[in-house]
Design a protein around this motif. Structure first.
Motif, mmCIF file in Angstrom:
data_model
loop_
_atom_site.group_PDB
_atom_site.id
_atom_site.type_symbol
_atom_site.label_atom_id
_atom_site.label_comp_id
_atom_site.label_asym_id
_atom_site.label_seq_id
_atom_site.Cartn_x
_atom_site.Cartn_y
_atom_site.Cartn_z
ATOM 1 N N GLU A 51 -122.903 46.650 -18.494
ATOM 2 C CA GLU A 51 -122.073 45.447 -18.606
ATOM 3 C C GLU A 51 -122.368 44.698 -19.906
ATOM 4 O O GLU A 51 -121.451 44.300 -20.633
ATOM 5 C CB GLU A 51 -122.296 44.535 -17.402
ATOM 6 C CG GLU A 51 -121.414 43.324 -17.405
ATOM 7 C CD GLU A 51 -121.553 42.466 -16.157
ATOM 8 O OE1 GLU A 51 -120.880 41.426 -16.114
ATOM 9 O OE2 GLU A 51 -122.322 42.815 -15.252
ATOM 10 N N ILE A 54 -121.015 46.751 -22.904
ATOM 11 C CA ILE A 54 -119.564 46.641 -23.062
ATOM 12 C C ILE A 54 -119.180 45.249 -23.557
ATOM 13 O O ILE A 54 -118.363 45.111 -24.470
ATOM 14 C CB ILE A 54 -118.844 46.987 -21.745
ATOM 15 C CG1 ILE A 54 -119.026 48.485 -21.447
ATOM 16 C CG2 ILE A 54 -117.364 46.619 -21.799
ATOM 17 C CD1 ILE A 54 -118.592 48.899 -20.062
ATOM 18 N N LYS A 55 -119.784 44.222 -22.957
ATOM 19 C CA LYS A 55 -119.478 42.847 -23.353
ATOM 20 C C LYS A 55 -119.735 42.619 -24.837
ATOM 21 O O LYS A 55 -118.983 41.921 -25.506
ATOM 22 C CB LYS A 55 -120.310 41.876 -22.513
ATOM 23 C CG LYS A 55 -120.015 40.412 -22.792
ATOM 24 C CD LYS A 55 -120.784 39.501 -21.864
ATOM 25 C CE LYS A 55 -122.195 39.387 -22.348
ATOM 26 N NZ LYS A 55 -123.002 38.422 -21.641
ATOM 27 N N ASN A 56 -120.775 43.268 -25.353
ATOM 28 C CA ASN A 56 -121.141 43.122 -26.763
ATOM 29 C C ASN A 56 -120.553 44.227 -27.635
ATOM 30 O O ASN A 56 -120.960 44.394 -28.785
ATOM 31 C CB ASN A 56 -122.668 43.082 -26.910
ATOM 32 C CG ASN A 56 -123.237 41.779 -26.412
ATOM 33 O OD1 ASN A 56 -123.047 40.748 -27.030
ATOM 34 N ND2 ASN A 56 -123.910 41.807 -25.274
ATOM 35 N N ARG A 57 -119.612 44.965 -27.068
ATOM 36 C CA ARG A 57 -118.887 46.021 -27.794
ATOM 37 C C ARG A 57 -119.818 47.017 -28.469
ATOM 38 O O ARG A 57 -119.549 47.509 -29.563
ATOM 39 C CB ARG A 57 -117.934 45.412 -28.809
ATOM 40 C CG ARG A 57 -116.798 44.647 -28.166
ATOM 41 C CD ARG A 57 -116.008 43.846 -29.173
ATOM 42 N NE ARG A 57 -114.842 43.230 -28.568
ATOM 43 C CZ ARG A 57 -114.863 42.147 -27.790
ATOM 44 N NH1 ARG A 57 -116.013 41.572 -27.493
ATOM 45 N NH2 ARG A 57 -113.739 41.653 -27.294
ATOM 46 N N GLY A 58 -120.960 47.298 -27.830
ATOM 47 C CA GLY A 58 -121.900 48.275 -28.355
ATOM 48 C C GLY A 58 -122.710 47.802 -29.544
ATOM 49 O O GLY A 58 -123.447 48.591 -30.138
ATOM 50 N N ASN A 59 -122.606 46.518 -29.883
ATOM 51 C CA ASN A 59 -123.364 45.975 -31.012
ATOM 52 C C ASN A 59 -124.826 45.828 -30.584
ATOM 53 O O ASN A 59 -125.183 44.913 -29.851
ATOM 54 C CB ASN A 59 -122.774 44.628 -31.436
ATOM 55 C CG ASN A 59 -123.467 44.045 -32.645
ATOM 56 O OD1 ASN A 59 -124.692 44.042 -32.729
ATOM 57 N ND2 ASN A 59 -122.676 43.531 -33.563
ATOM 58 N N GLU A 62 -126.664 42.496 -31.000
ATOM 59 C CA GLU A 62 -126.285 41.489 -30.000
ATOM 60 C C GLU A 62 -126.894 41.809 -28.630
ATOM 61 O O GLU A 62 -127.298 40.909 -27.897
ATOM 62 C CB GLU A 62 -124.758 41.386 -29.885
ATOM 63 C CG GLU A 62 -124.085 40.816 -31.121
ATOM 64 C CD GLU A 62 -124.557 39.410 -31.453
ATOM 65 O OE1 GLU A 62 -124.662 38.568 -30.535
ATOM 66 O OE2 GLU A 62 -124.828 39.142 -32.645
#
Length: 120
Positions: A51, A54-59, A62
């Motif tokens: 979760e 995904i929320k951090n778009r794989g960064n 972050e």
């Protein structure tokens, strides 16, 4: 509060199969041998990580910040999820000394992590 179906047996840790589905509205029940989705087989910690990922778009930077963990820990958690989903883990590409020192300089890894990577 809605409860999730267990993905693994609490006794032997093997995968569980669903044998009965029932409609909450009309009560219709279907019996059989149903498999769970791959994500249902992840444990709670793995689901939480996915979760955040995904929320951090794989960064990864972050993810590190939000979870308070290091780059190698993020990579290890990701590899663990990949393996749990049934995919073969790929060995991480080796970083050269310049890349390791750059990550250390940018605060992406700790000095201990840099020493470990340099000794590999």
């Amino acid at each position: 509060m809605k409860k999730e179906a267990l993905g693994k047996c609490p006794v032997c840790n093997d995968n569980l199969n669903i044998t009965r589905l029932q409609c909450n509205s009309c009560g219709t029940a279907i019996e059989g041998n149903f498999t769970q989705c791959k994500f249902c087989k992840l444990d709670d910690n793995q689901k939480d990580f996915v979760e955040v990922f995904i929320k951090n778009r794989g960064n990864i930077k972050e993810i590190e910040k939000e979870m308070g963990i290091s780059y190698p820990t993020v990579r290890n958690k990701l590899e663990n999820v990949i393996e749990s989903l049934g995919y073969s883990p790929k060995s991480a590409p080796k970083m050269n000394k310049k890349e390791i020192l750059s990550k250390l300089s940018n605060g992406e890894i700790t000095a201990d992590e840099a020493v470990k990577l340099l000794s590999e």
